[in-house]
Design a protein around this motif. Sequence first.
Motif, PDB file in Angstrom:
ATOM      1  N   VAL A  62      -6.747  -2.579   1.741  1.00  0.00           N
ATOM      2  CA  VAL A  62      -6.783  -3.001   0.519  1.00  0.00           C
ATOM      3  C   VAL A  62      -6.521  -1.388  -0.737  1.00  0.00           C
ATOM      4  O   VAL A  62      -7.738  -1.114  -0.673  1.00  0.00           O
ATOM      5  CB  VAL A  62      -5.787  -4.333  -0.273  1.00  0.00           C
ATOM      6  N   PRO A  63      -5.544  -0.389  -0.258  1.00  0.00           N
ATOM      7  CA  PRO A  63      -6.029   1.373  -0.880  1.00  0.00           C
ATOM      8  C   PRO A  63      -5.830   0.292  -2.437  1.00  0.00           C
ATOM      9  O   PRO A  63      -5.864  -0.290  -3.149  1.00  0.00           O
ATOM     10  CB  PRO A  63      -4.486   1.588  -1.210  1.00  0.00           C
ATOM     11  N   GLU A  64      -7.627   1.106  -3.042  1.00  0.00           N
ATOM     12  CA  GLU A  64      -7.857   1.229  -4.575  1.00  0.00           C
ATOM     13  C   GLU A  64      -6.253   2.266  -5.748  1.00  0.00           C
ATOM     14  O   GLU A  64      -5.742   3.366  -5.096  1.00  0.00           O
ATOM     15  CB  GLU A  64      -9.540   2.197  -4.794  1.00  0.00           C
ATOM     16  N   GLY A  65      -5.992   0.671  -6.288  1.00  0.00           N
ATOM     17  CA  GLY A  65      -5.291   1.320  -7.268  1.00  0.00           C
ATOM     18  C   GLY A  65      -3.916   0.351  -7.032  1.00  0.00           C
ATOM     19  O   GLY A  65      -3.312   0.949  -7.596  1.00  0.00           O
ATOM     20  N   ALA A  66      -3.992  -0.347  -5.818  1.00  0.00           N
ATOM     21  CA  ALA A  66      -2.433  -0.824  -5.064  1.00  0.00           C
ATOM     22  C   ALA A  66      -2.275  -1.827  -6.379  1.00  0.00           C
ATOM     23  O   ALA A  66      -3.218  -2.330  -6.893  1.00  0.00           O
ATOM     24  CB  ALA A  66      -2.676  -1.503  -4.089  1.00  0.00           C
ATOM     25  N   ARG A  67      -1.129  -1.924  -6.547  1.00  0.00           N
ATOM     26  CA  ARG A  67      -0.455  -2.669  -7.890  1.00  0.00           C
ATOM     27  C   ARG A  67       0.488  -3.606  -6.989  1.00  0.00           C
ATOM     28  O   ARG A  67       0.366  -4.265  -7.533  1.00  0.00           O
ATOM     29  CB  ARG A  67       0.525  -1.634  -8.472  1.00  0.00           C
ATOM     30  N   ARG A  68       0.921  -3.501  -6.088  1.00  0.00           N
ATOM     31  CA  ARG A  68       1.326  -4.680  -5.221  1.00  0.00           C
ATOM     32  C   ARG A  68       1.336  -4.734  -3.947  1.00  0.00           C
ATOM     33  O   ARG A  68       1.460  -4.356  -3.097  1.00  0.00           O
ATOM     34  CB  ARG A  68       3.294  -4.558  -5.314  1.00  0.00           C
ATOM     35  N   VAL A  69       0.605  -5.594  -3.275  1.00  0.00           N
ATOM     36  CA  VAL A  69       0.914  -6.175  -2.119  1.00  0.00           C
ATOM     37  C   VAL A  69       0.932  -7.697  -1.974  1.00  0.00           C
ATOM     38  O   VAL A  69       1.301  -8.581  -2.233  1.00  0.00           O
ATOM     39  CB  VAL A  69      -0.878  -6.591  -1.864  1.00  0.00           C
ATOM     40  N   GLY A  70       2.175  -7.602  -0.567  1.00  0.00           N
ATOM     41  CA  GLY A  70       2.850  -8.555  -0.007  1.00  0.00           C
ATOM     42  C   GLY A  70       1.898  -9.143   0.831  1.00  0.00           C
ATOM     43  O   GLY A  70       0.993  -8.120   1.927  1.00  0.00           O
ATOM     44  N   VAL A  71       1.736 -10.494   0.913  1.00  0.00           N
ATOM     45  CA  VAL A  71       0.573 -11.536   1.143  1.00  0.00           C
ATOM     46  C   VAL A  71       1.409 -12.213   1.991  1.00  0.00           C
ATOM     47  O   VAL A  71       2.496 -12.567   2.208  1.00  0.00           O
ATOM     48  CB  VAL A  71      -0.041 -12.249   0.482  1.00  0.00           C
ATOM     49  N   ASP A  72       1.051 -12.726   3.686  1.00  0.00           N
ATOM     50  CA  ASP A  72       1.406 -13.790   4.869  1.00  0.00           C
ATOM     51  C   ASP A  72       2.200 -14.895   3.597  1.00  0.00           C
ATOM     52  O   ASP A  72       1.032 -15.679   3.505  1.00  0.00           O
ATOM     53  CB  ASP A  72       0.724 -13.554   5.541  1.00  0.00           C
ATOM     54  N   PRO A  73       3.493 -15.048   3.643  1.00  0.00           N
ATOM     55  CA  PRO A  73       3.765 -16.938   3.315  1.00  0.00           C
ATOM     56  C   PRO A  73       2.091 -18.044   3.919  1.00  0.00           C
ATOM     57  O   PRO A  73       2.587 -19.061   3.228  1.00  0.00           O
ATOM     58  CB  PRO A  73       5.127 -17.023   4.131  1.00  0.00           C
ATOM     59  N   GLU A  74       2.062 -17.163   4.807  1.00  0.00           N
ATOM     60  CA  GLU A  74       1.934 -18.655   5.554  1.00  0.00           C
ATOM     61  C   GLU A  74      -0.008 -18.215   4.933  1.00  0.00           C
ATOM     62  O   GLU A  74      -0.868 -19.261   5.737  1.00  0.00           O
ATOM     63  CB  GLU A  74       1.757 -19.025   7.172  1.00  0.00           C
ATOM     64  N   MET A  75       0.036 -17.662   4.280  1.00  0.00           N
ATOM     65  CA  MET A  75      -2.182 -17.641   3.547  1.00  0.00           C
ATOM     66  C   MET A  75      -2.370 -18.634   2.878  1.00  0.00           C
ATOM     67  O   MET A  75      -2.148 -19.389   1.876  1.00  0.00           O
ATOM     68  CB  MET A  75      -1.914 -16.468   2.555  1.00  0.00           C
ATOM     69  N   GLY A 105     -10.432 -15.443  -1.103  1.00  0.00           N
ATOM     70  CA  GLY A 105     -11.935 -15.044  -0.879  1.00  0.00           C
ATOM     71  C   GLY A 105     -11.263 -12.946  -0.669  1.00  0.00           C
ATOM     72  O   GLY A 105     -12.586 -12.461  -0.989  1.00  0.00           O
ATOM     73  N   MET A 106      -9.808 -12.901  -0.826  1.00  0.00           N
ATOM     74  CA  MET A 106      -9.911 -11.338  -0.745  1.00  0.00           C
ATOM     75  C   MET A 106     -10.095 -10.874  -2.033  1.00  0.00           C
ATOM     76  O   MET A 106     -10.440  -9.313  -2.313  1.00  0.00           O
ATOM     77  CB  MET A 106      -8.216 -11.262  -0.185  1.00  0.00           C
ATOM     78  N   ALA A 107      -9.715 -11.259  -2.877  1.00  0.00           N
ATOM     79  CA  ALA A 107      -9.987 -11.303  -4.558  1.00  0.00           C
ATOM     80  C   ALA A 107      -9.821  -9.773  -4.747  1.00  0.00           C
ATOM     81  O   ALA A 107      -9.880  -9.358  -5.274  1.00  0.00           O
ATOM     82  CB  ALA A 107     -11.207 -10.878  -4.814  1.00  0.00           C
ATOM     83  N   ILE A 108      -8.325  -9.894  -4.360  1.00  0.00           N
ATOM     84  CA  ILE A 108      -7.205  -8.764  -4.470  1.00  0.00           C
ATOM     85  C   ILE A 108      -6.637  -8.624  -6.354  1.00  0.00           C
ATOM     86  O   ILE A 108      -6.125  -9.525  -6.505  1.00  0.00           O
ATOM     87  CB  ILE A 108      -6.265  -8.260  -3.797  1.00  0.00           C
ATOM     88  N   GLU A 109      -6.682  -6.895  -6.981  1.00  0.00           N
ATOM     89  CA  GLU A 109      -6.568  -6.735  -8.450  1.00  0.00           C
ATOM     90  C   GLU A 109      -5.283  -6.342  -7.579  1.00  0.00           C
ATOM     91  O   GLU A 109      -5.532  -4.966  -8.521  1.00  0.00           O
ATOM     92  CB  GLU A 109      -7.948  -6.608  -9.447  1.00  0.00           C
ATOM     93  N   ALA A 110      -4.094  -7.349  -7.923  1.00  0.00           N
ATOM     94  CA  ALA A 110      -3.263  -6.826  -7.815  1.00  0.00           C
ATOM     95  C   ALA A 110      -1.973  -7.422  -7.697  1.00  0.00           C
ATOM     96  O   ALA A 110      -2.277  -8.595  -7.562  1.00  0.00           O
ATOM     97  CB  ALA A 110      -2.781  -5.372  -6.906  1.00  0.00           C
ATOM     98  N   GLU A 111      -1.004  -7.589  -8.397  1.00  0.00           N
ATOM     99  CA  GLU A 111       0.315  -8.528  -8.217  1.00  0.00           C
ATOM    100  C   GLU A 111       0.905  -8.712  -6.334  1.00  0.00           C
ATOM    101  O   GLU A 111       0.568  -7.894  -5.676  1.00  0.00           O
ATOM    102  CB  GLU A 111       1.374  -7.820  -8.347  1.00  0.00           C
ATOM    103  N   LEU A 112       0.371  -9.649  -6.548  1.00  0.00           N
ATOM    104  CA  LEU A 112       1.149 -10.772  -5.137  1.00  0.00           C
ATOM    105  C   LEU A 112       2.191 -11.377  -4.784  1.00  0.00           C
ATOM    106  O   LEU A 112       2.822 -11.627  -5.656  1.00  0.00           O
ATOM    107  CB  LEU A 112       0.134 -11.767  -4.407  1.00  0.00           C
ATOM    108  N   VAL A 113       2.627 -10.610  -4.127  1.00  0.00           N
ATOM    109  CA  VAL A 113       4.305 -11.093  -3.583  1.00  0.00           C
ATOM    110  C   VAL A 113       4.352 -11.594  -1.739  1.00  0.00           C
ATOM    111  O   VAL A 113       3.510 -11.197  -1.426  1.00  0.00           O
ATOM    112  CB  VAL A 113       5.589  -9.956  -3.746  1.00  0.00           C
ATOM    113  N   PRO A 114       5.616 -12.372  -1.659  1.00  0.00           N
ATOM    114  CA  PRO A 114       5.578 -12.538  -0.291  1.00  0.00           C
ATOM    115  C   PRO A 114       5.803 -11.364   0.589  1.00  0.00           C
ATOM    116  O   PRO A 114       6.671 -10.683   0.065  1.00  0.00           O
ATOM    117  CB  PRO A 114       6.600 -13.355  -0.382  1.00  0.00           C
ATOM    118  N   ALA A 115       4.876 -11.475   1.756  1.00  0.00           N
ATOM    119  CA  ALA A 115       5.926  -9.926   2.326  1.00  0.00           C
ATOM    120  C   ALA A 115       6.558 -10.339   3.156  1.00  0.00           C
ATOM    121  O   ALA A 115       7.709  -9.701   3.770  1.00  0.00           O
ATOM    122  CB  ALA A 115       4.549 -10.029   3.736  1.00  0.00           C
ATOM    123  N   SER A 116       7.058 -12.299   2.879  1.00  0.00           N
ATOM    124  CA  SER A 116       8.494 -11.595   3.392  1.00  0.00           C
ATOM    125  C   SER A 116       9.500 -11.115   3.316  1.00  0.00           C
ATOM    126  O   SER A 116      10.882 -11.031   3.305  1.00  0.00           O
ATOM    127  CB  SER A 116       8.630 -13.851   3.720  1.00  0.00           C
TER     128      SER A 116
END
Length: 361
Positions: A96-109, A116-127
């Motif tokens: 995931v790019p450094e400084g990413a602000r919005r990351v789409g994650v799988d609805p089945e995550m 475990g990913m510990a991503i520091e960004a707003e998480l939104v549904p990839a759908s």
Amino acid sequence: MSREPRDAVGGRAADAGGPHEAVSGRVADAGEPHDAVSGRVAAVREAMAGAGVDALVLRPSPDYRFLGGGPDSRAGAFIVVTGDAVAETADPAGLVPEGARRVGVDPEMRVRELFGMAIEAELVPASSVLAPLRLRKEPYEVEAIGRAVAAAEGVLARARELAWFGATERAMAHRLRVLLAESGCEELVALRVAAGEHTARPAHVPGERVINPGDAVTVSVCGRWGGYCAEVARVFVVAEPPEDFEAMYSVVTAAYRAGLGAVRPGVAVAEVARAVGEVIDGSGYGRFAAPRTCRGVGLGPDEGPRDGEDTMLAAGMTFCLEPAIYVPDLFGARVADVVACAERGPVPLGSSPHTLHVLDR
């Protein structure tokens, strides 16, 4: 209705993609063009830019398969899509790019995967990015869905030859699972056998109820072929139908025909549901009608378009048309078929009639 050639269904040509980007560990399904994934990635990146999403992180799921992941991928693998790369990895956070602000994650995550990913960004549904792109199917996708339909119909045809008298729902479900495995389907997605009063339970799980003469029996089979899903449901009666059952069943099949007749490009999915509902309401069974009449099928068994959405039908969309009536503690009936929307209207992908078949043994 006779079948149209498959190329009459596909509503769009393959998207023009950039350089071919292969996802490690992925072998294209039979019939899938080798440039399909790269074309999809190009379209996904454009959609990501429009939605302000900097990366997508997908686990094994329908969205994952849409972008090249397959059922044979190793455990713990993810697909990460960014503006300039797509890769399969066991450590998605590292891509995931450094400084990413919005990351789409799988609805089945799964929850542990998210933490475990510990991503520091707003998480939104990839759908939100992928669902609109998955609505319209290419001809090879419709062909795969058609093969799944044929396998399910084959199981239902052979089901009529089995001995049902005195067997339990669970035992018959097991026999049908074996038949589906023998059909060549790569996976059983769902299978339902409901007898007697259990036919009035939409989510019934086959149990120890014995199937007897005078019972209605609902059987549905959903399998996966070439990565794509399809469900077919039919209604049988054992020896003879219950009192008033045939009249109710005729309403279900009439509702199916009304819904099918409403399918054409430019018509809202809600209009298909309305056509089904008008028939059932007019029969007096309206309060017993199933709340859902259609849902999209493809890489997943339940995707868009859905009848609760304002989606407009377009050529290449495929969905399960499934009117049903459930009279509590008495009986129910549901038919389900996969239909493709083509430029000229509806194309049922199966050929099995809705005749109320009598099981004689």
